[in-house]
Design an enzyme around this catalytic site. Structure first.
Site, PDB file in Angstrom:
ATOM      1  N   HIS A  74      30.191  89.682  13.357  1.00 23.61           N
ATOM      2  CA  HIS A  74      31.072  89.077  14.363  1.00 23.61           C
ATOM      3  C   HIS A  74      30.377  88.975  15.711  1.00 23.61           C
ATOM      4  O   HIS A  74      30.608  88.031  16.456  1.00 23.61           O
ATOM      5  CB  HIS A  74      32.378  89.872  14.460  1.00 23.61           C
ATOM      6  CG  HIS A  74      33.261  89.640  13.276  1.00 23.61           C
ATOM      7  ND1 HIS A  74      33.432  90.580  12.297  1.00 23.61           N
ATOM      8  CD2 HIS A  74      33.980  88.561  12.917  1.00 23.61           C
ATOM      9  CE1 HIS A  74      34.224  90.082  11.360  1.00 23.61           C
ATOM     10  NE2 HIS A  74      34.584  88.865  11.714  1.00 23.61           N
ATOM     11  N   CYS A 106      35.717  77.927   6.896  1.00 20.94           N
ATOM     12  CA  CYS A 106      35.595  78.288   8.310  1.00 20.94           C
ATOM     13  C   CYS A 106      34.548  79.356   8.543  1.00 20.94           C
ATOM     14  O   CYS A 106      34.354  79.813   9.665  1.00 20.94           O
ATOM     15  CB  CYS A 106      36.944  78.702   8.889  1.00 20.94           C
ATOM     16  SG  CYS A 106      37.647  80.150   8.088  1.00 20.94           S
TER      17      CYS A 106
END
Ligand code: PEP
Ligand code: MG
Length: 597
Positions: free
Chosen positions: A209, A515
């Site tokens: 992330h 995504c």
């Protein structure tokens, strides 16, 4: 108001330019002064900040607050470790508490604040540095260890200053963040991003992330650097070439000017951006949507400016970053409104908070886990702590009134989980006398994607989260660059799973997007269109590039070509075949392309 203090530092003799190498995680180049995060005490210098006389009281109160917080955290850790029946010696943690209560340490920090008018961080660092130097000069192993304890305590205290949301750390000049542990999202969010010119770190994977955030803010990253503290000192000048995995330490003027001439495709990017503020069709007239992924509300404007056809993923858990407690319903509402208003009628997929893994809010009482990515995360927390998500869902429903949006749930493993979540959302909608929103699943857990057909009549749409899906299928941690060689979306077995999932969704008339980072990499665009994907969701800056590629291909032709994946046997073979296919179908188009990968 704060001022940047006098930047004069006693000059030690600095080394001449030398190069260290690591793994490229986010491409690009950047230049700035080394600013350390992790277990090394920052020296003063460019980052020293002074305060006004009126701010002295507040800084001292803050100092006492964070000392208390650190003591509580260490006590909790001692308690957890003692009850874990491990053989870990917790006595070291008692030493940290003693330092935190040491009158000499407290007195010197208070003096630095009130006499030198240093801000709290500068004061803690300055005093810690002095103490560390004294310990180190004693030369014995015992005192060396005490110096290490001081580093721990200093960095622990400073970490609270950047995680309580009250201040974002700013810098007087561009810095290269030097991270002495695994790179985390907070490392990007707690600092003034406009001043971070690059990141170098001990560890961090391409789809972690933190790397996703860095990529979307155009910050190059190199990982896997060894013995950093032996070779780089805080304040050193650093030039990072993440395209080549090279870090120039104390670069010569010649090296710096050579890099300053490079533009990283900025001109080409601007041209594409101006061109693609419209829908894209393949050469044979098939409409393909290219949506954007967002982390922060301000990213929505960038998505619109880059011509995104909507928002395919809002990572709402970032609303919890840099906060002291759970956001209120009003805070949630304003976050969604800011995004939805920017969408101006375009569709927006809001994902419920994906808490857990490497995204654990400071204030959240998370149990210690050995495998956080396999643990209590996302829907698993949702189904147990429904009150937290009730606030979020109600806020989305209220903010979404009059907008085109839908709700997506991450980390769904079983149909039962999904049905329970849906019933819960329905109940909230009924309570508010609002219509049930469209709801979809983020397929990122192997069990769910392998049983996708079962979900079809229960969902309104689907998205594939390739970032997690690859790590779970290949048992290769997305944060760990050591196992990066196994973590690759072009692994044939993975591609066949994706192909099957796209087919199931298409056959059932359910919109499906990808995504994960895979969708934003230009090497994969032809492949994914060929597999039948009609909706991409990518970081805002890559929207124009992906559209440009789509406009240059014929969907029927690429579908025919990619049927080859049925017989491919290895990742290397796929990679070579894909590169050849791109060159054959796109020719020179790719060579001129700007790409932040
Ligand atoms: C994914 O896993 O691919 C995804 C989109 O979610 P995240 O990267 O936020 O885990
Ligand atoms: Mg995910």
């Amino acid at each position: 108001m704060k001022n940047t203090a006098d930047k004069t530092v006693t000059k030690k003799r600095s080394p001449k330019e030398f190069v260290v190498t690591g793994e490229s995680v986010v491409s690009g180049w950047g230049y700035g002064k080394a600013y350390f995060i992790g277990r090394a005490v920052q020296q003063q210098g460019a980052s020293a900040v002074t305060i006004s006389q009126e701010e002295v009281g507040t800084e001292i109160i803050r100092f006492n607050e964070i000392r208390d917080r650190a003591k509580k955290d260490y006590q909790k850790l001692i308690h957890d470790l003692s009850s874990d029946e491990t053989t870990i010696d917790v006595s070291i943690l008692n030493i940290y508490e003693l330092i935190l209560d040491d009158p000499a340490f407290i007195g010197q920090v208070v003096e630095a604040i009130s006499v030198k008018l240093y801000d709290l961080e500068t004061s803690i660092r300055a005093v810690s540095n002095d103490i560390i130097k004294q310990f180190e000069s004693a030369g014995t192993p015992y005192f060396k260890e005490r110096a290490g304890d001081m580093v721990e305590v200093c960095e622990k205290l400073v970490s609270y200053l950047h995680s309580d949301g009250s201040r974002t750390k700013t810098f007087a000049e561009p810095v290269v963040l030097v991270i002495l542990r695994t790179f985390t999202p907070t490392d990007i969010l707690a600092y003034d991003r406009s001043k971070i010119s690059a990141v170098i770190t001990v560890s961090g994977g391409k789809t972690s992330h933190a790397a996703i955030l860095a990529r979307s803010y155009n910050i190059p990253v190199i990982s896997d650097l060894r013995n950093i503290t032996d070779r780089i000192k805080p304040g050193y000048e650093i030039l990072v070439d993440a395209d080549r995995g090279k870090v120039y330490v104390q670069p010569s003027a010649q090296t710096v000017s050579k890099y300053k001439l490079q533009t990283h495709g900025e001109e080409a990017y601007k041209k594409l951006k101006a061109k693609w503020n419209r829908p894209v069709y393949t050469r044979d007239g098939v409409r393909i949507e290219v949506l954007a992924n967002l982390s922060l509300p301000e990213d929505a404007r960038e998505a619109v400016e880059n011509g995104a056809d909507g928002i395919g993923l809002v990572r709402t858990e970032y609303l919890l970053s840099n906060r002291k407690d759970m956001p209120t319903e009003a805070a949630h509402i304003s976050y969604y409104k800011e995004i939805l208003d920017q969408c101006r009628g375009k569709h927006c997929v809001i994902r419920l908070m994906d808490i857990g893994g490497d995204k654990i809010p400071q204030f959240f009482d998370m149990p210690q886990e050995f495998n956080p990515f396999m643990g209590w995360r996302a829907i698993r927390i949702f189904l147990e702590r429904k009150e937290i998500f009730e606030t979020q869902v109600a806020a989305i429903l209220k903010a979404g009134k009059g907008h085109d949006y839908s709700i997506m749930i991450p980390m769904v493993t079983t149909l039962q989980e999904w049905l329970e979540a849906k019933v819960f959302i329905k109940r909230i909608a009924e309570k508010l006398s609002m219509p049930m929103p469209r709801c979809g699943v983020l397929f990122e857990v192997p069990l769910a994607i392998l049983e996708m057909q079962m979900f079809m009549k229960e969902i309104d749409f689907a998205s594939i989260g390739t970032n997690d899906l690859i790590q779970y299928l290949s048992a290769a941690d997305r944060n760990n660059s050591k196992v990066n060689y196994l973590y690759n979306p072009v692994e044939p077995a993975f591609l066949r799973i994706i192909k099957n999932a796209i087919k199931i969704a298409n056959d059932n008339g359910k919109p499906l997007s990808i995504c994960g980072e895979m969708a934003g990499h230009p090497l994969h665009t032809i492949l994914l269109v060929g597999l039948g994907l009609r909706r991409f969701s990518v970081m805002p800056r890559n929207v124009p590039l992906i559209k440009e590629i789509i406009a240059n291909i014929n969907s029927a032709e690429v579908a025919e070509s990619v049927s080859h994946i049925n017989v491919i046997e290895s990742m290397d073979e796929t990679l070579q075949w894909l590169k050849n296919l791109n060159t054959r179908l796109l020719g020179d188009v790719m060579k001129k392309m700007p790409f932040m990968g």
